[in-house]
Every structure is written in C-alpha cells, then in structure tokens.
Motif scaffolding. Structure first.
Motif, PDB file in Angstrom:
ATOM      1  N   ALA A  53       0.947  -1.096  -0.363  1.00  0.00           N
ATOM      2  CA  ALA A  53       0.126   0.132  -0.109  1.00  0.00           C
ATOM      3  C   ALA A  53       0.954   1.223  -0.066  1.00  0.00           C
ATOM      4  N   PHE A  54       1.898   1.573   1.004  1.00  0.00           N
ATOM      5  CA  PHE A  54       2.378   2.227   0.881  1.00  0.00           C
ATOM      6  C   PHE A  54       3.556   3.255  -1.077  1.00  0.00           C
ATOM      7  N   ARG A  55       3.893   1.345  -1.168  1.00  0.00           N
ATOM      8  CA  ARG A  55       4.179   1.568  -2.472  1.00  0.00           C
ATOM      9  C   ARG A  55       3.035   2.115  -3.308  1.00  0.00           C
ATOM     10  N   ARG A  56       2.245   1.782  -3.518  1.00  0.00           N
ATOM     11  CA  ARG A  56       1.583   1.878  -4.388  1.00  0.00           C
ATOM     12  C   ARG A  56       1.110   3.738  -4.299  1.00  0.00           C
ATOM     13  N   GLU A  57       1.277   4.065  -3.426  1.00  0.00           N
ATOM     14  CA  GLU A  57       1.114   5.340  -2.919  1.00  0.00           C
ATOM     15  C   GLU A  57       1.873   6.478  -2.411  1.00  0.00           C
ATOM     16  N   HIS A  58       2.926   5.509  -2.825  1.00  0.00           N
ATOM     17  CA  HIS A  58       3.880   7.437  -3.267  1.00  0.00           C
ATOM     18  C   HIS A  58       5.117   6.812  -4.022  1.00  0.00           C
ATOM     19  N   GLY A  59       4.938   5.429  -3.984  1.00  0.00           N
ATOM     20  CA  GLY A  59       5.518   5.126  -5.728  1.00  0.00           C
ATOM     21  C   GLY A  59       7.258   4.504  -5.784  1.00  0.00           C
TER      22      GLY A  59
END
Length: 68
Positions: free
Chosen positions: A50-56
């Motif tokens: 989820a962090f990766r999706r939100e922050h790239g």
C-alpha cells in the motif's frame, strides 16, 4: 518436507526468511497485538505494498546497505 503441526509449519515458513533476532521481535509484536506472527507478516507485506502504491517506491533496507 511435511509438518504434522500447522503452527510449526507457519513458524518455519516465516523464520527461514528472518534472522533469529528479527523473528523474535516479530513474534513479540504479534503477541502484543494478540495475533499470530504469520498473520502479522501478511499485514506488514500488505502495508508495504500500500505504501508503494501511494508513494511510488518502497524503501528497502537491503538497498540502503548496498548504497552505503
């Protein structure tokens, strides 16, 4: 390899990916949250995605060690 004890199998599946100190910390935190460490592991992975999706990006510890 077969395991008769489901809990032992879960311990093995998680522990082989962590060193002893990190595995112990994971189990302690899971106990604090009153959940199984394998469930906590899944939740941590989902939070990372989820962090990766939100922050790239996903800040990985191994990448930090390699660049140092």
């Amino acid at each position: 390899m077969t395991y008769d004890d489901k809990a032992h199998r879960h311990d093995h599946q998680v522990k082989v990916r962590l060193d002893d100190e990190d595995f112990s910390e994971l189990k302690d935190y899971a106990l604090e949250r009153k959940t199984q460490h394998s469930v906590l592991s899944r939740d941590i992975i989902l939070a990372a995605l989820a962090f990766r999706r939100e922050h790239g990006y996903l800040p990985l510890l191994n990448e930090k060690k390699a660049s140092a």
